[in-house]
Scaffold this active site. Structure first.
Site, short mmCIF file in Angstrom:
data_model
loop_
_atom_site.label_atom_id
_atom_site.label_comp_id
_atom_site.label_asym_id
_atom_site.label_seq_id
_atom_site.Cartn_x
_atom_site.Cartn_y
_atom_site.Cartn_z
N GLU A 226 5.82 -3.19 0.54
CA GLU A 226 5.59 -3.19 -0.88
C GLU A 226 4.76 -2.05 -1.10
O GLU A 226 3.88 -1.80 -1.08
CB GLU A 226 4.74 -4.37 -1.41
CG GLU A 226 5.44 -5.65 -1.12
CD GLU A 226 6.83 -5.90 -2.21
OE1 GLU A 226 6.77 -5.17 -3.00
OE2 GLU A 226 7.70 -6.51 -1.79
N GLY B 202 0.77 -1.06 -0.08
CA GLY B 202 0.09 0.09 0.02
C GLY B 202 0.74 1.23 -0.03
O GLY B 202 1.92 1.09 -0.42
N ALA C 264 2.97 4.80 1.28
CA ALA C 264 4.06 4.99 2.28
C ALA C 264 3.42 5.26 3.72
O ALA C 264 4.09 5.02 4.81
CB ALA C 264 5.12 5.74 1.76
N ARG C 265 2.47 6.22 3.58
CA ARG C 265 2.06 6.78 4.98
C ARG C 265 1.24 5.58 6.07
O ARG C 265 1.94 5.58 7.12
CB ARG C 265 0.81 7.92 4.53
CG ARG C 265 0.30 8.36 5.97
CD ARG C 265 -1.33 9.06 5.41
NE ARG C 265 -2.22 8.27 5.01
CZ ARG C 265 -2.91 7.31 5.96
NH1 ARG C 265 -2.79 7.67 7.26
NH2 ARG C 265 -3.96 6.68 5.45
N VAL C 266 0.62 4.65 5.28
CA VAL C 266 0.40 3.57 6.33
C VAL C 266 1.59 2.50 6.49
O VAL C 266 1.56 2.04 7.43
CB VAL C 266 -0.96 2.93 5.72
CG1 VAL C 266 -1.31 1.69 6.40
CG2 VAL C 266 -2.10 3.79 5.52
N CYS D 76 1.11 0.01 -9.18
CA CYS D 76 2.36 0.47 -8.55
C CYS D 76 3.70 0.78 -9.32
O CYS D 76 4.47 1.24 -9.22
CB CYS D 76 2.72 -0.33 -7.28
SG CYS D 76 3.00 -2.13 -7.76
P1 NAD Z 1 -5.41 0.90 0.52
O1 NAD Z 1 -6.25 2.14 0.92
O2 NAD Z 1 -6.14 -0.59 0.32
O3 NAD Z 1 -4.50 0.50 1.75
C1 NAD Z 1 -3.59 -0.51 1.94
C2 NAD Z 1 -4.08 -1.49 3.06
O4 NAD Z 1 -3.82 -0.59 4.49
C3 NAD Z 1 -5.63 -1.79 3.27
O5 NAD Z 1 -5.55 -3.09 3.79
C4 NAD Z 1 -5.81 -0.92 4.52
O6 NAD Z 1 -7.26 -1.07 4.91
C5 NAD Z 1 -4.79 -0.51 5.13
N1 NAD Z 1 -4.95 0.84 5.94
C6 NAD Z 1 -5.23 1.92 5.37
N2 NAD Z 1 -5.34 2.79 6.26
C7 NAD Z 1 -4.64 2.42 7.43
C8 NAD Z 1 -4.45 2.90 8.87
N3 NAD Z 1 -4.71 3.88 9.07
N4 NAD Z 1 -3.86 2.02 9.78
C9 NAD Z 1 -3.71 0.62 9.39
N5 NAD Z 1 -4.20 0.05 7.99
C10 NAD Z 1 -4.71 0.80 7.22
O7 NAD Z 1 -4.36 0.98 -0.63
P2 NAD Z 1 -3.55 2.60 -1.08
O8 NAD Z 1 -2.57 2.61 -0.13
O9 NAD Z 1 -4.57 3.31 -1.70
O10 NAD Z 1 -2.70 1.47 -2.20
C11 NAD Z 1 -1.80 2.20 -3.19
C12 NAD Z 1 -0.54 2.38 -2.80
O11 NAD Z 1 -0.05 0.99 -2.95
C13 NAD Z 1 0.24 3.04 -3.99
O12 NAD Z 1 1.14 4.01 -3.31
C14 NAD Z 1 0.95 2.05 -4.70
O13 NAD Z 1 2.07 2.31 -5.42
C15 NAD Z 1 1.16 1.00 -3.60
N6 NAD Z 1 1.44 -0.39 -4.06
C16 NAD Z 1 2.24 -1.02 -3.82
C17 NAD Z 1 2.30 -2.26 -4.74
C18 NAD Z 1 3.54 -2.96 -4.44
O14 NAD Z 1 3.64 -4.32 -4.77
N7 NAD Z 1 4.84 -2.62 -4.23
C19 NAD Z 1 1.20 -2.87 -5.16
C20 NAD Z 1 0.23 -2.11 -5.18
C21 NAD Z 1 0.07 -0.77 -4.80
#
Ligand code: NAD
Length: 489
Positions: free
Chosen positions: A221, A199, A201-203, A256
């Site tokens: 990731e 997901g 980088a903030r989370v 990503c």
């Molecule tokens: P998202 O909103 O689904 O969040 C990811 C996960 O974090 C979810 O399961 C969500 O429930 C959890 N989450 C959200 N807020 C939270 C909090 N405050 N505390 C704990 N858990 C929390 O996904 P996203 O962040 O929108 O995903 C997009 C990002 O992910 C982009 O930056 C993308 O580049 C990155 N990404 C990376 C890969 C990789 O394989 N490196 C793949 C896909 C996406």
């Protein structure tokens, strides 16, 4: 907490219970056996085979993901990950022999891959099946108990994952917990043996901070701005098609490793833009809003986020291809921006959508400085026929992965690790790399009761000291001289 329990809300108490149950299963030793691991991997392969239609329907509901894109990424790639693990598991589990030193003679040594315990996988929405199941495959192959927390942002996929894994896999060791931030927070309070988070980088920072409390290792990731440096020495049509394949035909830029922005030569930019426009029309027709071959934006909040990037005053006169926007359908058509200033929002944030800034430079090497001025990306792409440029790009640009003259395909190449560096993440997985990430590499030295030299035991006489020094330095001749009394101690 009582109230939450009554309503069936997943809270810390429930999270604790889940981990306790899974730890009990892990401690019983069942997940360690080859038999259990292979049975779960085969059940997973069967699940993907039998539920292919449901998977494709779920990503259609969540993202209007085109069927072919869904089949390739969510079904076929997950299936091949599973079959690779099934085929290779026996080999992966074998200890690796290691040479021993003269100082421990006689002895033998090996590296034993042992499971870590109970692991947590937190997944995201853009490739909801692949990015959930691929790490689960690695964790099971390595003999761990697993909790998967899919993303609430793709609710149909999350519900299907929960339903399928409950029906097909051994629930005493593999669980799915659905929910958003509160449920993930409850899970993060628990002690895990490893956490893999995909997901933003903030989370990612929240996950890492929670893991610190229990000294839990993490694989992050993450994402970032993936650049494509485009030289003028190339096959223009092929390059344009592949750039489109790595942006708009890749979940409409919501990936990503999709191309976040292009850097090209000033004199070449108009040619490249024309080629992109032509090929876009070939792919998606004159009215891309009507195309069934382009995913929609996942949610209204992501739609608003993208509109905010487009409404930035700094790029108002820089849009060279203005895509239509339809808030009801959550659709945005391909949009190209020429020479967005570095302080504009599109150049400051990861775009994760159908907007493509093109930055121009006088010399292609100047593109290196632009890439290096930003956090290390998850992927970096280069299009050129110039061999020196290719070499220099590989040597000088740091990124999670890299691909020359194409986009995205590094991720489907067996044998390559997938993961970030710096701000784009830490750790990597896929195939054997997943197995290794979810295993502890235990170094084991075997000795017998033979060869018990008094040299290592007190009293440390001058003769022993000289012998040990000669032995450690590998000076056999000096050792012989000491032993026959011909060397000064
Ligand atoms: P998202 O909103 O689904 O969040 C990811 C996960 O974090 C979810 O399961 C969500 O429930 C959890 N989450 C959200 N807020 C939270 C909090 N405050 N505390 C704990 N858990 C929390 O996904 P996203 O962040 O929108 O995903 C997009 C990002 O992910 C982009 O930056 C993308 O580049 C990155 N990404 C990376 C890969 C990789 O394989 N490196 C793949 C896909 C996406």
């Amino acid at each position: 907490m009582e109230e939450a329990k009554e309503k069936g809300v997943f809270n810390e108490e429930k999270a604790c219970l889940v981990v306790k149950e899974l730890r009990k299963s892990f401690d019983s030793g069942k997940t360690r056996s080859y038999k259990w691991r292979i049975s779960q991997l085969e059940a997973m392969a069967k699940m993907i085979e039998e539920r292919e239609k449901d998977i494709i329907e779920a990503v259609d509901k969540d993202l209007s993901k085109p069927q072919l894109e869904a089949y390739i990424a969510e079904v076929s790639q997950t299936k091949s990950s599973c079959s690779e693990a099934i085929k290779a598991l026996h080999q992966w589990m074998k200890p690796t022999k290691v040479k021993t030193a003269i100082t421990t003679y006689p002895s033998s040594a090996e590296i034993v891959s042992e499971p870590l315990g109970v692991v947590l996988i937190i997944s995201t929405w853009n490739f909801p099946f692949l990015l959930s199941l691929d790490p689960v495959i690695g964790a099971i192959a390595a003999g761990n108990a697993v909790v998967l927390k899919p993303s609430e942002v793709a609710p149909a996929s999350s519900a299907l994952l929960a339903d399928m894994l409950t029906k097909y896999l051994d629930n005493s060791a593999v669980r799915v917990i659905e929910g958003g931030a509160p449920q993930t927070t409850a899970l993060l309070e628990q002690k895990w043996d490893k956490i893999l988070y995909t997901g933003n980088a903030r989370v990612g920072r929240i996950v890492m901070a929670a893991a610190t409390k229990h000294l839990t290792p993490v694989i992050l990731e993450l994402g970032g701005k993936c650049p494509a440096l485009v030289d003028s020495n190339l096959n223009l049509q092929v390059a344009a098609r592949r750039l489109i394949a790595g942006k708009w035909a890749c979940n409409n830029g919501q990936a990503c490793i999709s191309v976040d922005y292009i850097i090209t030569l000033k004199h070449f930019a108009p040619t490249l833009i024309n080629a992109l426009k032509e090929e876009l029309e070939q792919f998606f027709g004159k009215d891309p809003m009507k195309s069934k071959d382009m995913s929609r934006i996942v949610s209204s909040s992501h739609f608003s986020r993208l509109l905010k990037l487009l409404n930035d005053d700094k790029i108002s006169d820089k849009i060279v291809l203005e895509g239509q926007k339809d808030e009801d359908q959550l659709k945005i058509a391909p949009t190209i921006i020429l020479d967005a200033p570095d302080d504009s929002l599109v150049m400051q944030e990861e775009i994760f959508g159908p907007i493509m800034p093109i930055i121009t430079v006088d010399k292609i090497e100047d593109g290196f400085d632009i890439i290096k001025s930003k956090p290390k990306p998850l992927a970096a792409y280069l299009f050129t026929n110039n061999e020196d440029l290719k070499k220099s790009f590989v040597e000088n640009i740091s990124s999670g992965g890299m691909l020359i003259n194409d986009t995205v395909l590094q991720v489907v190449t067996p044998g390559l690790p997938f993961g970030g560096v710096g701000e784009s993440g830490m750790g990597s997985y896929h195939g054997k790399f997943s197995f290794d990430e979810f295993s502890h590499k235990k170094g084991v030295l075997y000795r017998s009761f033979k060869g018990d030299s008094s040299m290592r035991y007190p009293p440390y006489t001058p003769k022993k000291q000289s012998l040990v020094k000669a032995l450690i330095n590998g000076n056999i001749f000096h050792m012989i001289l000491i032993l026959i009394g011909c060397s000064k101690l």
